[in-house]
Motif scaffolding. Structure first.
Motif, short mmCIF file in Angstrom:
data_model
loop_
_atom_site.label_atom_id
_atom_site.label_comp_id
_atom_site.label_asym_id
_atom_site.label_seq_id
_atom_site.Cartn_x
_atom_site.Cartn_y
_atom_site.Cartn_z
N UNK A 280 -75.91 -36.48 30.19
CA UNK A 280 -75.85 -35.63 31.38
C UNK A 280 -77.07 -34.71 31.46
N UNK A 281 -77.52 -34.24 30.29
CA UNK A 281 -78.66 -33.33 30.24
C UNK A 281 -80.00 -34.06 30.24
N UNK A 282 -79.98 -35.38 30.31
CA UNK A 282 -81.22 -36.14 30.31
C UNK A 282 -81.86 -36.26 28.94
N UNK A 283 -81.03 -36.23 27.89
CA UNK A 283 -81.52 -36.32 26.52
C UNK A 283 -81.05 -37.63 25.89
N UNK A 284 -81.77 -38.14 24.89
CA UNK A 284 -81.42 -39.44 24.30
C UNK A 284 -80.15 -39.37 23.45
N UNK A 285 -79.20 -40.24 23.74
CA UNK A 285 -77.93 -40.24 23.02
C UNK A 285 -78.09 -40.74 21.59
N UNK A 286 -79.22 -41.39 21.29
CA UNK A 286 -79.44 -41.92 19.94
C UNK A 286 -79.56 -40.82 18.89
N UNK A 287 -79.71 -39.56 19.33
CA UNK A 287 -79.80 -38.45 18.38
C UNK A 287 -78.50 -38.24 17.63
N UNK A 288 -77.39 -38.76 18.16
CA UNK A 288 -76.08 -38.67 17.50
C UNK A 288 -75.67 -40.07 17.09
#
Length: 354
Positions: free
Chosen positions: A121-129
């Motif tokens: 939603x915030x436009x950040x990469x989900x791969x960080x989690x």
């Protein structure tokens, strides 16, 4: 399915993107906490609510000391890097996002899925989690920078130290820094690789080749750099890991600060990295993004010689944003006037004297 090493590398790369986007991190943390703890249920997840009100810690100055004539060392907060934990506690996930970390979890559940949705939603990469598979925790721990509930992992000291010559660098200053970084003491943090911005390829590389010849150091270069370095032999994978030989140095041309950092992240030792530039924004991006104990502005990597002590164990019930950050020592030119409060102001004063 990608290997664990590949997935951890992707998570770490995504964490770097989080670290460079403080406003989006705030949006993601707020969205995640609001989803689990609506405003009409204030008793839910009070620690996570506290995290959601965080002040961005990245770049915060914690100490300053004069270390040499005309130089100072500034300790700043940076992301811890890759964090490993067993349980997907809400406050832990929120704190990892807030600190700009990558987070690998061995006991992932729906809360991790909600957090990934908040990142998207915030436009950040989900791969960080990253959700680890059964049995992957021990191997992941060998790659982690911080383990929740356990001691800090011992650092792998393989890899290279780098000097990045930015496109806004002064050529004479860059040559002097490279010479000192390649020949100075201590040897453990001598530069193994020189990265040159393509804007200075024509002006710097021929002069660098002459300087290397004078010191008896052989250039081992990438394809583009070899066009300007007539006596260079071709680089191999081992070149970028600091294995070219004691009298050799890797040389590569890059197109941007971002590309230089990607090279450092892939091949760095985590000891000391240096940038030569006259541009404050390039300096700040590199110094905060280099993922090393020491980062040097307009000086040799050998200024960053002292290993930092390992951080104390972070207990699961004591997780907050600060606990998921690390401290990096930045070695900077000392400004002529009184030091400013923020890192950005200090860099501006150091590089653009009034």
């Amino acid at each position: 399915m990608a290997s664990l090493g590949e997935r951890l590398a992707e998570a770490r790369k995504a964490g770097h993107q989080l670290a460079r986007a403080p406003e989006r991190r705030k949006v993601a943390v707020a969205a995640f906490v609001d989803e689990l703890a609506p405003a009409d249920r204030p008793s839910l997840f009070p620690d996570a609510r506290s995290v959601a009100a965080f002040e961005d810690p990245i770049g915060t100055i914690t100490a300053t000391r004069e270390t040499a004539p005309g130089r100072q060392t500034v300790d700043v907060r940076v992301p811890a890097g890759l964090v490993l934990a067993d349980a997907p506690a809400v406050d832990l996930i929120a704190a990892a996002i807030a600190a700009g970390d990558a987070l690998a979890l061995t006991g992932a559940d729906d809360r991790l899925a909600l957090a990934r949705q908040a990142l998207e939603t915030a436009g950040l990469p989900v791969q960080a989690l990253l959700a680890l598979e059964t049995g992957e925790g021990e191997e992941a721990g060998a790659h982690a920078d911080r383990v929740i509930g356990g001691p800090s992992p011992s650092r792998d000291r393989t890899g290279a130290c780098h000097v990045f010559v930015d496109g806004a660098a002064d050529v004479d200053e860059a040559l002097a820094v490279c010479r000192e970084a390649l020949t100075g003491e201590p040897q453990a943090v001598q530069a193994d690789t020189v990265l040159v911005h393509e804007a200075l390829e024509g002006a710097l590389l021929p002069a660098l080749g002459e300087a290397l010849a004078e010191t008896g150091i052989e250039p081992v270069a990438g394809e583009v750099a070899r066009r300007r370095l007539s006596r260079a032999r071709p680089a191999e994978r081992a070149t970028w890991l600091g294995r070219s030989g004691s009298r050799a140095v890797g040389v590569r041309v890059v197109g941007s600060v971002t590309e230089a950092l990607a090279h450092v992240h892939a091949h760095g030792s985590g000891r000391s990295e240096a940038i030569v530039t006259a541009e404050p924004s390039a300096a700040e991006s590199f110094l905060l993004g280099a993922e090393a104990e020491h980062a040097v502005l307009n000086g040799p990597t050998t200024l960053g010689a002292q290993p930092r002590p390992p951080r104390d164990t972070v207990e699961p019930d004591a997780v907050d944003v600060e606990a998921l950050t690390a401290t990096r020592s930045l070695h900077l030119p000392a400004p002529e006037e009184a030091p400013a409060a923020t890192l950005a102001e200090r860099l501006d004063r150091a590089l653009r004297p009034r």
